[in-house]
Structure formats: structure tokens, C-alpha cells
Motif scaffolding. Sequence first.
Motif, short mmCIF file in Angstrom:
data_model
loop_
_atom_site.label_atom_id
_atom_site.label_comp_id
_atom_site.label_asym_id
_atom_site.label_seq_id
_atom_site.Cartn_x
_atom_site.Cartn_y
_atom_site.Cartn_z
N LEU A 1 0.84 -1.19 0.00
CA LEU A 1 0.00 0.00 0.00
C LEU A 1 0.88 1.24 0.00
O LEU A 1 1.86 1.31 0.74
CB LEU A 1 -0.90 0.01 1.24
CG LEU A 1 -1.75 1.26 1.47
CD1 LEU A 1 -2.79 1.43 0.37
CD2 LEU A 1 -2.42 1.20 2.82
N LEU A 2 0.53 2.20 -0.83
CA LEU A 2 1.22 3.48 -0.88
C LEU A 2 0.41 4.49 -0.10
O LEU A 2 -0.79 4.66 -0.33
CB LEU A 2 1.35 3.95 -2.33
CG LEU A 2 1.88 5.37 -2.56
CD1 LEU A 2 3.35 5.43 -2.23
CD2 LEU A 2 1.62 5.80 -3.98
N THR A 3 1.05 5.17 0.86
CA THR A 3 0.40 6.21 1.64
C THR A 3 1.25 7.48 1.52
O THR A 3 2.47 7.43 1.70
CB THR A 3 0.29 5.81 3.13
OG1 THR A 3 -0.40 4.56 3.21
CG2 THR A 3 -0.44 6.86 3.93
N ILE A 4 0.60 8.59 1.23
CA ILE A 4 1.30 9.86 1.15
C ILE A 4 0.90 10.68 2.36
O ILE A 4 -0.29 10.93 2.59
CB ILE A 4 0.97 10.61 -0.15
CG1 ILE A 4 1.41 9.76 -1.35
CG2 ILE A 4 1.64 11.98 -0.17
CD1 ILE A 4 1.02 10.31 -2.68
N VAL A 5 1.89 11.10 3.13
CA VAL A 5 1.65 11.91 4.32
C VAL A 5 2.04 13.34 3.98
O VAL A 5 3.17 13.60 3.55
CB VAL A 5 2.49 11.40 5.52
CG1 VAL A 5 2.27 12.28 6.73
CG2 VAL A 5 2.16 9.95 5.82
N LEU A 6 1.11 14.26 4.15
CA LEU A 6 1.38 15.66 3.89
C LEU A 6 1.65 16.37 5.20
O LEU A 6 0.88 16.25 6.15
CB LEU A 6 0.19 16.31 3.17
CG LEU A 6 -0.19 15.69 1.83
CD1 LEU A 6 -1.42 16.36 1.28
CD2 LEU A 6 0.96 15.77 0.87
N LEU A 7 2.73 17.11 5.24
CA LEU A 7 3.06 17.92 6.40
C LEU A 7 2.59 19.33 6.14
O LEU A 7 2.89 19.91 5.10
CB LEU A 7 4.57 17.89 6.66
CG LEU A 7 5.16 16.49 6.79
CD1 LEU A 7 6.67 16.56 6.94
CD2 LEU A 7 4.56 15.76 7.96
N LEU A 8 1.84 19.89 7.06
CA LEU A 8 1.23 21.20 6.86
C LEU A 8 1.93 22.24 7.72
O LEU A 8 2.35 21.96 8.83
CB LEU A 8 -0.25 21.13 7.19
CG LEU A 8 -1.02 20.03 6.45
CD1 LEU A 8 -2.44 19.95 6.93
CD2 LEU A 8 -0.99 20.28 4.95
N SER A 9 1.99 23.47 7.20
CA SER A 9 2.66 24.54 7.94
C SER A 9 1.84 25.81 7.91
O SER A 9 1.57 26.35 6.85
CB SER A 9 4.03 24.83 7.31
OG SER A 9 4.59 25.97 7.88
N PRO A 10 1.44 26.32 9.07
CA PRO A 10 0.67 27.56 9.10
C PRO A 10 1.46 28.77 8.61
O PRO A 10 0.91 29.69 8.05
CB PRO A 10 0.29 27.73 10.57
CG PRO A 10 0.69 26.49 11.27
CD PRO A 10 1.59 25.72 10.36
N SER A 11 2.78 28.77 8.76
CA SER A 11 3.57 29.94 8.35
C SER A 11 3.54 30.15 6.84
O SER A 11 3.65 31.27 6.36
CB SER A 11 5.00 29.79 8.83
OG SER A 11 5.60 28.66 8.23
N ASP A 12 3.40 29.06 6.05
CA ASP A 12 3.34 29.19 4.60
C ASP A 12 2.04 29.80 4.13
O ASP A 12 1.92 30.21 2.98
CB ASP A 12 3.52 27.82 3.94
CG ASP A 12 4.95 27.32 4.07
OD1 ASP A 12 5.83 28.14 4.38
OD2 ASP A 12 5.16 26.11 3.88
N ALA A 13 1.04 29.89 4.98
CA ALA A 13 -0.25 30.46 4.60
C ALA A 13 -0.14 31.91 4.17
O ALA A 13 -0.98 32.40 3.43
CB ALA A 13 -1.24 30.32 5.74
N LEU A 14 0.89 32.58 4.59
CA LEU A 14 1.07 33.99 4.22
C LEU A 14 1.39 34.15 2.73
O LEU A 14 1.27 35.23 2.20
CB LEU A 14 2.18 34.61 5.07
CG LEU A 14 1.90 34.59 6.57
CD1 LEU A 14 3.11 35.12 7.33
CD2 LEU A 14 0.66 35.42 6.90
N LEU A 15 1.76 33.06 2.07
CA LEU A 15 2.09 33.14 0.66
C LEU A 15 0.85 33.15 -0.22
O LEU A 15 0.96 33.37 -1.42
CB LEU A 15 3.01 31.97 0.27
CG LEU A 15 4.34 31.91 1.00
CD1 LEU A 15 5.08 30.63 0.64
CD2 LEU A 15 5.18 33.14 0.68
#
Length: 172
Positions: A157-171
Amino acid sequence: MFLFLLTILAPLVVQAGEVLLSNQTVDDTDGAIRYQGHWEPSSQLLSPLNFGGSHTLTDSTTASASFTFTGVAVYYLASLWPYQVDTYVSLDGGAPVLVNLTAPSGTVAPSGVTVGEEVVDWGVRWGATGLDNISHTIVVSRGPSGYGIVDGFASVLLTIVLLLSPSDALLI
């Protein structure tokens, strides 16, 4: 309203990702395998050379066994025999592939294994890789030798985990 949505969605900007591959291996006794028609119970077909210590067998032309999984690869696991044994394997309704489960001529059974039983330890005998990471079904049925063998399956099984960052929201 737009500013409110931006505030709510801001933490969802992707910073990086990670790809994980996980293995699921099932024995012939696992409830995930669906048997149709007549199959000899694995409790009668025990061998230390089988994956999980047993295999399931059919000689019926109408019997089949199916295993449904989600993943990018699948492998059919089985032992080898000192006489002609083969099995058909098909994936997602495709054409059946004949898998030879006959040991090379002259193969000697390990100590403690009687003649007529498997002579080579279980291993990968057929596989498919590069599949889309969706639901697939592998089906096993009787081959021309008169045997259909289910010992085990392994899927990836292939699982993709996304790491999220609130600081990038300013872009945004």
C-alpha cells in the motif's frame, strides 16, 4: 468573508510530504481471501515449507479464490512440488497467467519432509508492480495440472503523508 476563509484555510498549506509503503501479507486461512467452489481445508495440507504452515488446494475446474486489496503491488506466495503443479492467477479481470509451481528436476526434499509434499520453501512465484494505488482483486484458479493452490499473498500500500505549515499560509 474571504478573510475569514483565509484564516480557516491558512493552516492547510502543504509544506512537505512523505511517501510510505506498507506491506500486508495474508495466509491462506485469512478471512480476506474469498473461496468459491470446493477447496480442501488447509488443516489437511500442513507443511513447514508453506507460508503460515499450510496451503489450500482445489482440483475443481469451477473453484476460485479471490483476494481484494488496495495497493501498488501484489505478490502470489507458494511452495514448489516435486511433480507437475501449476495454478492460474489473474489480476483485475485480466487474462489468467499460468504460474509453474514445479520444483526443478532433482530437487531433494529437506529432512523431515516426506515424498509427495512440497520440496521447496514458499516464496514469491508471481507478482505485479507499478499498479495504481486503488482497489485490485487477484483471483487464483486451477491450472492444467489439475491443481489450484492458495498459500499466501503480499500486497504493498502506498500512503502519502502531507506535512502542513501555518507559516506558509502567508504566501496565499
